[in-house]
Design an enzyme around this catalytic site. Structure first.
Site, PDB file in Angstrom:
ATOM      1  N   GLU A  13      -7.289  -6.482   4.677  1.00 25.82           N
ATOM      2  CA  GLU A  13      -7.173  -6.146   3.256  1.00 25.82           C
ATOM      3  C   GLU A  13      -5.939  -6.787   2.629  1.00 25.82           C
ATOM      4  OE1 GLU A  13      -8.963  -1.804   2.735  1.00 25.82           O
ATOM      5  OE2 GLU A  13      -8.092  -2.114   4.705  1.00 25.82           O
ATOM      6  N   ARG A  57      -2.255  -2.234  -3.690  1.00 20.54           N
ATOM      7  CA  ARG A  57      -3.530  -1.568  -3.486  1.00 20.54           C
ATOM      8  C   ARG A  57      -3.556  -0.313  -4.361  1.00 20.54           C
ATOM      9  NH1 ARG A  57      -6.064   0.579   2.197  1.00 20.54           N
ATOM     10  NH2 ARG A  57      -8.011   1.270   1.274  1.00 20.54           N
ATOM     11  N   ARG A 107     -14.136  13.833   8.158  1.00 20.29           N
ATOM     12  CA  ARG A 107     -14.946  14.138   6.974  1.00 20.29           C
ATOM     13  C   ARG A 107     -16.412  14.267   7.371  1.00 20.29           C
ATOM     14  NH1 ARG A 107     -12.616   9.192   3.783  1.00 20.29           N
ATOM     15  NH2 ARG A 107     -10.528   9.908   3.287  1.00 20.29           N
ATOM     16  N   ASN A 167       0.876  -1.170   0.000  1.00 23.64           N
ATOM     17  CA  ASN A 167       0.000   0.000   0.000  1.00 23.64           C
ATOM     18  C   ASN A 167       0.919   1.227   0.000  1.00 23.64           C
ATOM     19  OD1 ASN A 167      -1.905   1.953   0.399  1.00 23.64           O
ATOM     20  ND2 ASN A 167      -2.833   1.009   2.220  1.00 23.64           N
ATOM     21  N   HIS A 224     -13.213   1.293  -0.250  1.00 23.31           N
ATOM     22  CA  HIS A 224     -13.145   0.237   0.781  1.00 23.31           C
ATOM     23  C   HIS A 224     -13.595  -1.114   0.229  1.00 23.31           C
ATOM     24  CE1 HIS A 224     -13.635   3.084   4.529  1.00 23.31           C
ATOM     25  NE2 HIS A 224     -12.359   2.901   4.226  1.00 23.31           N
ATOM     26  N   LYS A 243       3.398   0.821   3.072  1.00 26.08           N
ATOM     27  CA  LYS A 243       3.033  -0.242   4.021  1.00 26.08           C
ATOM     28  C   LYS A 243       3.188  -1.561   3.296  1.00 26.08           C
ATOM     29  CE  LYS A 243      -0.789   1.373   6.775  1.00 26.08           C
ATOM     30  NZ  LYS A 243      -2.204   1.226   6.906  1.00 26.08           N
TER      31      LYS A 243
END
Ligand code: ADP
Length: 404
Positions: A381, A90, A240, A9, A179, A16
């Site tokens: 994930e 990702r 958000r 990622n 997601h 990551k």
């Protein structure tokens, strides 16, 4: 036969990673490279037995990946980088082109770069991560796994916004959803745990973390999701706002002379739990302040739950019922308070939470007499990415690459 798969990622200044043994799904090593481009960058690697951390200058992503491969061999986690059988990346946005994970070729990489228009902060750096790995490990298959792909099964009524048609046809403005890797993993895990085929289930999945999204999954297909053209829409999040009256934006722009960039910052970084509570974007901090009597913090938690409830309700209408509700993400997996607030007063739906099981973060938290299953599932994930590498690229490639 066991394969070593790397899940990556890549962010603008971070990388990551997780190295998994597949198909077992066990983690061989995971970690993070932070502050790429700085003189005090940091690399952290963890195996089930050991942890290493080092601060050193890392100029760019190429140097970061080179260092990672050196460290993996240096710490004897692998014998050499050639042992890595596949790399899964990702990627934030797959537009309408990528409906599933794909093997990376020059063409797919160019498409990912072109989609930067829809995800300017993420796709360019995701593409950079892919390029660097391809340069350093040219013989290892790479697979791109898109946050949006799982939601490409949405039908027009769920993804078209009621704007003039050309905004969709010419500019690609529609609901994409995000997601997806998490929603796909969690719904598949739910079906496994229930021992029921996913094709027979109507599921609402609540991924509640710093970013939060809700997904309606019918027969294993995403049929609606709360994030939209950007990850900004839908439910309230850490910083958000989620959905608000759209005309607030031009009104504030005129009144306070804000630029589009400043409006973006307002919606993405100053709102949500932080904006309403005035305390913190972190759910735990807001919970603590609420328990201490802070009225705005209490209101922030109520708003958070109410907006999720409204979304779940609309998805139950769309699917014509509900068999299971799933909680995942940092808040969904850990906060009994959030789950209880979201599930309160739903006896009429056959959705009843057992307080004790909820407090214990049990795998299933519905009461004995409930009709609807309520599950708490840790998302993974990286495992989903590694599975996709196996499915999309690996089985036949490895047999070609490694003589039997
Ligand atoms: P990200 O979206 O960045 O992956 P996470 O899924 O890790 O984020 O979720 C972070 C959120 O989870 C934070 O708001 C944090 O407060 C919340 N969280 C983590 N642990 C707990 C806990 N034990 N109780 C309540 N909230 C928690």
């Amino acid at each position: 036969m066991s394969y070593k798969i790397m899940a990556i990622n890549a962010g603008s200044s971070s990388l990551k990673f997780q190295l998994l043994a597949m198909p077992q799904g066990s983690t061989l090593c995971q970690g993070l490279i932070e502050r790429i481009g700085m003189p005090d960058a940091r690399i952290t690697l963890k195996t089930p037995a050991e942890k290493w951390q080092e601060t050193l200058p890392i100029a760019d992503h190429r140097e970061a990946v080179t260092l990672l491969l050196e460290k993996l061999s240096g710490y004897r986690i692998i014998r050499s980088p050639e042992e890595i059988d596949g790399v899964g990346h990702r990627v934030a946005h797959g537009g309408e082109i990528f409906k599933d994970s794909v093997r990376v070729t020059d063409e797919t990489l160019a498409e990912i770069e072109r989609l930067a228009e829809l995800a300017p902060l993420h796709n360019p750096v995701n593409a950079l991560g892919i390029s660097v790995f391809r340069q350093l490990l040219p013989d290892v298959p790479a697979v791109a796994v898109f946050d949006t792909a799982f939601h490409q099964t949405l039908e027009e009524p769920a993804y078209i916004y009621p704007l003039p048609w050309r905004y969709y046809s010419e500019l690609g403005i529609r609901r994409y959803g995000f997601h997806g890797t998490s929603h796909k993993y969690v719904s598949a895990t739910l079906a496994e745990k229930l021992g029921v085929p996913l094709s027979a289930l109507r599921v609402v999945c609540c991924h509640l973390g710093n970013g939060s999204s809700i997904c309606a999954i019918k027969g294993g297909r995403s049929v609606n999701t709360s994030m939209g053209f950007t990850p900004q829409s839908g439910v309230m999040m850490g910083t958000r706002s989620g959905d608000i009256d759209p005309s607030i934006l031009p009104w504030v722009a005129l009144r306070e002379g804000k630029s589009p960039q400043q409006l973006n910052h307002l919606l993405n970084n100053e709102s949500g739990l932080l904006g309403v509570s005035g305390v913190s974007p972190d759910y735990r901090d807001v919970e603590q302040a609420a328990e201490g009597g802070n009225r705005q913090a209490q209101l922030a938690l109520t708003l958070f739950a109410e907006r999720i409830r409204a979304t779940i309700g609309s998805y139950i209408m769309q699917m014509g019922g509900l068999d299971a509700l799933v909680f995942t993400g940092g808040i969904g997996e850990n906060s009994a308070r959030a789950r209880a607030a979201i599930c309160q007063n739903l006896h009429f739906l056959g959705l009843i939470v057992d307080e004790e099981k909820n407090r214990q973060n049990a795998a299933f938290i519905q009461a004995e007499n409930a009709m609807v299953k309520v599950a708490v599932i840790n998302t993974n994930e990286e495992l989903m990415i590694a599975r996709d590498v196996m499915r999309v690229a690996l089985t036949e490639t490895v047999t070609q690459r490694v003589p039997a």
